[in-house]
Design an enzyme around this catalytic site. Structure first.
Site, PDB file in Angstrom:
ATOM      1  N   THR A 135       0.833  -1.193   0.000  1.00 14.85           N
ATOM      2  CA  THR A 135       0.000   0.000   0.000  1.00 14.85           C
ATOM      3  C   THR A 135       0.874   1.251   0.000  1.00 14.85           C
ATOM      4  O   THR A 135       1.987   1.233   0.512  1.00 14.85           O
ATOM      5  CB  THR A 135      -0.940  -0.008   1.227  1.00 14.85           C
ATOM      6  N   GLY A 137      -0.690   4.780   0.244  1.00 12.52           N
ATOM      7  CA  GLY A 137      -1.337   5.987   0.738  1.00 12.52           C
ATOM      8  C   GLY A 137      -1.325   6.162   2.239  1.00 12.52           C
ATOM      9  O   GLY A 137      -1.047   7.241   2.746  1.00 12.52           O
ATOM     10  N   GLU A 138      -1.658   5.116   2.978  1.00 11.13           N
ATOM     11  CA  GLU A 138      -1.828   5.253   4.421  1.00 11.13           C
ATOM     12  C   GLU A 138      -0.557   5.693   5.156  1.00 11.13           C
ATOM     13  O   GLU A 138      -0.621   6.580   5.999  1.00 11.13           O
ATOM     14  CB  GLU A 138      -2.361   3.951   5.033  1.00 11.13           C
ATOM     15  N   PRO A 139       0.600   5.109   4.873  1.00  8.54           N
ATOM     16  CA  PRO A 139       1.798   5.550   5.598  1.00  8.54           C
ATOM     17  C   PRO A 139       2.112   7.021   5.367  1.00  8.54           C
ATOM     18  O   PRO A 139       2.460   7.739   6.297  1.00  8.54           O
ATOM     19  CB  PRO A 139       2.913   4.660   5.046  1.00  8.54           C
ATOM     20  N   CYS A 142      -0.020   9.300   7.445  1.00  7.35           N
ATOM     21  CA  CYS A 142       0.445   9.311   8.836  1.00  7.35           C
ATOM     22  C   CYS A 142       1.724  10.121   8.987  1.00  7.35           C
ATOM     23  O   CYS A 142       1.922  10.806   9.993  1.00  7.35           O
ATOM     24  CB  CYS A 142       0.679   7.885   9.330  1.00  7.35           C
TER      25      CYS A 142
END
Length: 193
Positions: A135, A137-139, A142
């Site tokens: 993935t 996007g998520e890191p 954050c």
């Protein structure tokens, strides 16, 4: 008091773990490192993101340009989360008072880092991911907390110039322009001509 202070570089390391239930197919960790440098105008609270460097683990990327775009977009969503998008509610009714562009400020083109560098970790295939990828996007969303930390460091420097550098203070996200300016403890008695 100087009108502008430049923060030290702030490094932020984030580890994201896939929240899906454990299985042999999709459970993996992805990593990223971010360094952000900001400049804060202590008189107005306005800030400018001078530079952001991101190294993101996307596994074996099949389209690096697409993954870099995802990282950049997610980071900017995080900038909004930490610096601009503050919700204001009526304490009696609970009604959202920031439902228009007058009070609610999503990040815009001036919130983008002036020098924005994104790179992908090389030689990091993910045997558990789809086509050995991870993935993207998520890191990065954050990791945008590095902007808030950099602003806080600049505010700490401003407070140090007025003799309040050792005092603990809280800077919650989103730290809007107003919150940043108030945290700097600017007092007109410190002004000189």
């Amino acid at each position: 008091m100087q009108a502008r202070l430049q923060a030290q570089q702030v490094r932020c390391v984030v580890r994201y773990q896939d929240p899906t239930p454990p299985s042999d197919t999709y459970t993996y960790n992805t990593y990223g490192v971010t360094c952000t440098e900001v400049e804060v105008d202590v008189l107005t609270g306005e800030r400018e993101i001078l530079r952001t460097d991101i190294l993101n683990d996307c596994g074996e990327s099949k389209n690096p340009v697409l993954d870099i775009g995802q990282v950049e977009g997610a980071f900017m969503m995080g900038v909004g989360q930490w610096l601009t998008e503050k919700f204001i509610y009526d304490p009696q009714t609970g009604r959202n008072l920031s439902n228009g562009s007058w009070d609610y400020k999503p990040p815009c083109s001036k919130d983008t880092p002036i020098d924005f560098r994104v790179s992908l970790l090389k030689n990091a295939p993910n045997p558990l991911g789809i086509i050995r990828s991870k993935t993207s996007g998520e890191p990065a969303q954050c990791m945008a907390c590095s902007c808030l930390f950099a602003v806080k460091h600049a505010v700490e420097e401003a407070r140090g110039e007025v003799g309040k550098g050792e005092e603990y203070f809280v800077m919650n996200g989103p730290s809007t322009v107003e919150d940043t300016q108030l945290a700097c403890l600017v007092d007109p008695s410190h002004f000189t001509l």
